[in-house]
Each structure stands twice: as C-alpha cells, then as structure tokens.
Design a protein around this motif. Sequence first.
Motif, mmCIF file in Angstrom:
data_model
loop_
_atom_site.group_PDB
_atom_site.id
_atom_site.type_symbol
_atom_site.label_atom_id
_atom_site.label_comp_id
_atom_site.label_asym_id
_atom_site.label_seq_id
_atom_site.Cartn_x
_atom_site.Cartn_y
_atom_site.Cartn_z
ATOM 1 N N VAL A 57 15.166 58.316 36.690
ATOM 2 C CA VAL A 57 16.495 58.183 37.293
ATOM 3 C C VAL A 57 16.648 59.030 38.552
ATOM 4 N N SER A 58 15.753 59.988 38.770
ATOM 5 C CA SER A 58 15.798 60.813 39.975
ATOM 6 C C SER A 58 14.377 61.241 40.314
ATOM 7 N N PHE A 59 14.090 61.403 41.620
ATOM 8 C CA PHE A 59 12.707 61.604 42.049
ATOM 9 C C PHE A 59 12.651 62.524 43.255
ATOM 10 N N ILE A 60 11.625 63.381 43.288
ATOM 11 C CA ILE A 60 11.297 64.180 44.474
ATOM 12 C C ILE A 60 9.801 64.050 44.733
ATOM 13 N N GLY A 61 9.462 63.560 45.923
ATOM 14 C CA GLY A 61 8.064 63.483 46.318
ATOM 15 C C GLY A 61 7.582 64.826 46.835
ATOM 16 N N LEU A 62 6.385 65.221 46.423
ATOM 17 C CA LEU A 62 5.829 66.523 46.789
ATOM 18 C C LEU A 62 4.377 66.339 47.214
ATOM 19 N N VAL A 63 4.050 66.834 48.418
ATOM 20 C CA VAL A 63 2.713 66.628 48.980
ATOM 21 C C VAL A 63 2.170 67.962 49.499
ATOM 22 N N PRO A 64 0.972 68.374 49.052
ATOM 23 C CA PRO A 64 0.383 69.624 49.537
ATOM 24 C C PRO A 64 -0.320 69.436 50.875
ATOM 25 N N SER A 65 -0.378 70.508 51.651
ATOM 26 C CA SER A 65 -1.094 70.454 52.923
ATOM 27 C C SER A 65 -1.512 71.859 53.324
ATOM 28 N N VAL A 66 -2.423 71.919 54.281
ATOM 29 C CA VAL A 66 -2.840 73.186 54.878
ATOM 30 C C VAL A 66 -2.493 73.123 56.359
ATOM 31 N N ILE A 67 -1.804 74.155 56.835
ATOM 32 C CA ILE A 67 -1.401 74.225 58.237
ATOM 33 C C ILE A 67 -2.279 75.247 58.945
ATOM 34 N N HIS A 68 -2.824 74.850 60.073
ATOM 35 C CA HIS A 68 -3.643 75.756 60.878
ATOM 36 C C HIS A 68 -2.810 76.287 62.040
ATOM 37 N N GLY A 70 -3.857 78.758 64.897
ATOM 38 C CA GLY A 70 -4.985 79.522 65.398
ATOM 39 C C GLY A 70 -6.023 79.670 64.299
ATOM 40 N N ASP A 71 -6.402 80.915 63.997
ATOM 41 C CA ASP A 71 -7.391 81.170 62.948
ATOM 42 C C ASP A 71 -6.773 81.279 61.560
ATOM 43 N N ALA A 72 -5.463 81.201 61.473
ATOM 44 C CA ALA A 72 -4.784 81.343 60.182
ATOM 45 C C ALA A 72 -4.617 79.988 59.504
ATOM 46 N N GLU A 73 -4.587 80.032 58.173
ATOM 47 C CA GLU A 73 -4.315 78.846 57.370
ATOM 48 C C GLU A 73 -3.176 79.161 56.411
ATOM 49 N N ALA A 74 -2.093 78.417 56.527
ATOM 50 C CA ALA A 74 -0.959 78.580 55.619
ATOM 51 C C ALA A 74 -0.920 77.400 54.662
ATOM 52 N N GLN A 75 -0.769 77.703 53.380
ATOM 53 C CA GLN A 75 -0.664 76.654 52.371
ATOM 54 C C GLN A 75 0.796 76.230 52.255
ATOM 55 N N ALA A 76 1.012 74.919 52.268
ATOM 56 C CA ALA A 76 2.383 74.414 52.341
ATOM 57 C C ALA A 76 2.549 73.172 51.480
ATOM 58 N N TYR A 77 3.802 72.859 51.215
ATOM 59 C CA TYR A 77 4.170 71.588 50.602
ATOM 60 C C TYR A 77 5.202 70.907 51.490
ATOM 61 N N SER A 78 5.254 69.591 51.389
ATOM 62 C CA SER A 78 6.307 68.810 52.035
ATOM 63 C C SER A 78 7.059 68.028 50.973
ATOM 64 N N ILE A 79 8.379 68.008 51.113
ATOM 65 C CA ILE A 79 9.259 67.300 50.184
ATOM 66 C C ILE A 79 9.856 66.098 50.892
ATOM 67 N N GLY A 80 9.859 64.958 50.213
ATOM 68 C CA GLY A 80 10.480 63.770 50.786
ATOM 69 C C GLY A 80 10.729 62.717 49.725
#
Length: 362
Positions: A57-68, A70-80
């Motif tokens: 009856v209700s839904f949240i889409g969740l997708v993991p990603s890695v953001i670069h 420069g030399d850094a990598e941040a772990q992230a999710y996107s909601i849609g």
Amino acid sequence: MVELRLLKSETEYKQAIILADKMFRDEEHSSMGRAFPQVFSPELNQSYGAFINNELVSFIGLVPSVIHLGDAEAQAYSIGAVCTHPKHRKKGYASMLLEKVFAHAQRADASLIFVSGILPMYIKAGCSFYGEVNKYEINKGDLLVKEGYSVREILPYDWFNLRKLRHSRAVYFEQSIYDFSILYQAKGFASILKMEHKILVAESENQIKGFVVLGVPNSSSGSEELPSRVIEWGGEPHAIQSVLAESFQHGISFLQYSLPLHERELNNILNFKEKTVGPFPGTIKITNLDLLLKQLEPFFSGKIEIINIDKDYKKLLYKQKSIILSNADLEKLILQGDSNLDRLLEDIFPIPLPFPEGLNYV
C-alpha cells in the motif's frame, strides 16, 4: 495491521511497479519498472514497502551508489518513487517507511541520502536543500564548434572511451560500462518528461574528448518546439561546448542546461548567457556527520583539517586560521556553504556533488 519491511520477492516488486505506474505514469509514459530498473530490482533488494494483508500500500525506492569527489569516495543512497495508494493515505505510512530507510542507510555506512522530493515530510525528517546550480537556456547560434573538433553520435565501439571521460570528472556517480548502458537505455529522468536519450561525442585528433547525454522530446509529442535537456556530460569543456553547439544539427530546437557552480570552466564558457540560480533539485540528508567527514578525508586533505572539540562542536583549521562550528552549522556549511564566513572556505564549501537529475536519478 501494517507491516513495514524490505520487499522480498519478484512478485512484490511487480506490485510496486503497478502502484508506481498508477501514481506517476499515464499511457504515454514508459513503465516505472523500465525507467528505473535499479529501484525495482529484486537483485539489489533495497526498497521498502508497507503491507496490509500482503498487499503493498506504500512504497519507497532505495538505490545505493558511490560518489567520487576527487580522491574521496562517499557511500550514498538515493530515494525515489515514493508513493502510497490513495485509499491508504494520511496514515503516516510514508513517514514510517522513511525511518526504516534512514536506519538501513546508517547500517550500510552510507553517509548521504539523496531525495528526489522536497515535501515537508522530508524537511521534517532532517533533509535540507543543498548545492547551487546555474540554469541556462541555449539557442541555436549561441555557441560555436571549437576549431579542431568534430561531433557525431555514439558508435558501438565508443564505450571504453566514454568510461575514461566519465572517470576523469572531478565529481561523479560511480558507473560501470554496463551500468551506464542500462541507465542510458532506461531513460529514467528523461522518461518523466517523455523524452528519448541521445549521446553525442566530440572528437579531436581521432580521440573522443567529450560527450553529452541529451534528453530529446519524443517524436510522438507532436511539437518540435519543446526544449531538450542536457542530462549528463563529461570531458574537456571546449569539447562539451562543441557538442552543445552541434546538437542543433540533430533535431534539437533549444536546450535547457542545469550546471552546478563547481563546473567553473563550463560556467565561464556560458557566462555570456542569462541564467537563473537556485539550489539543486530535491533534498539531501547527512546520516552521520563523522562518517561523512571520514569518507571525505581525501577530498579535504591539504585544504582543511576538521577536528572534534566535543560531541557537539568541531574546529576547522585552514590557511593558518581556525573557526569553531556546531555540528549543525558544519552540516549546513558542507551542503549549502556560507557567504558570511571566510572567503577562503568558498573553494571548499559547499562540497561539490553530482547533479542528481542525470542518469543516476531516482
């Protein structure tokens, strides 16, 4: 009784697609399942739903990603693709699912969550506006192809070169060659506007120097005067300029281009054009400030040092100067910048983030 949990099976993901199509699509749209395969992926198994008697009856889409960055990598999710069946609204299911999603992200050591929406529900949950973007409208004749460049459509043997250009960007969502091809064919953000994708590349000295993914109005839209959109880009600024200039030879009427402020060379090229300035679309949440700072250490290295004073305050050391900020003020500085602080910090904050309405849009 409502059950809040991860979706468990292909059958439940099919329920989610049906619900999302009902809420967001009409007969001229492609299905949400086709446009956002990563959202409705049993293999990734990240999205959440509220179930009553095994009915979604209700839904949240969740997708993991890695953001670069420069030399850094941040772990992230996107909601849609956040939606609730009309018969089950006003019961707080989406807000309860949001709490589940935040807990999931923290357990996965994701420091950031991108949200495609700006509803009060997200602001109340600690999401905020972020970044700054220049919005341009480009017409035929505004730009010229730079000498030495030629522009053409993508060919089947260009994928390795596009990968090199994507990975040469200062800020980007991590994408394998296969990821890029799938997202290109899915047309996620472009599909909302009933657009098709087209990739143009600029060559110089027999090498691809830049590319642009365009969202082009569907031929069935019945109008040649609708705007096209710049969806994603990479490579040398003058190569990108050449692609934009030549795009009008490929059936485009005029272009809308949302360009983050950290893309300084491209903004300088377009500086003669009128523009509107605003925040990035959607909102964002820092799930754990200390985790984000740890993931961004390579980005900050040589620019600024951030140390803990206590659990509520941090000291920023830079250019033989220092300031003390609360955690809340530091989060705001990271995401939005602060023109009232030292101008030396303007080269660091807000941190550059990839534009969310590209191929990785959720």
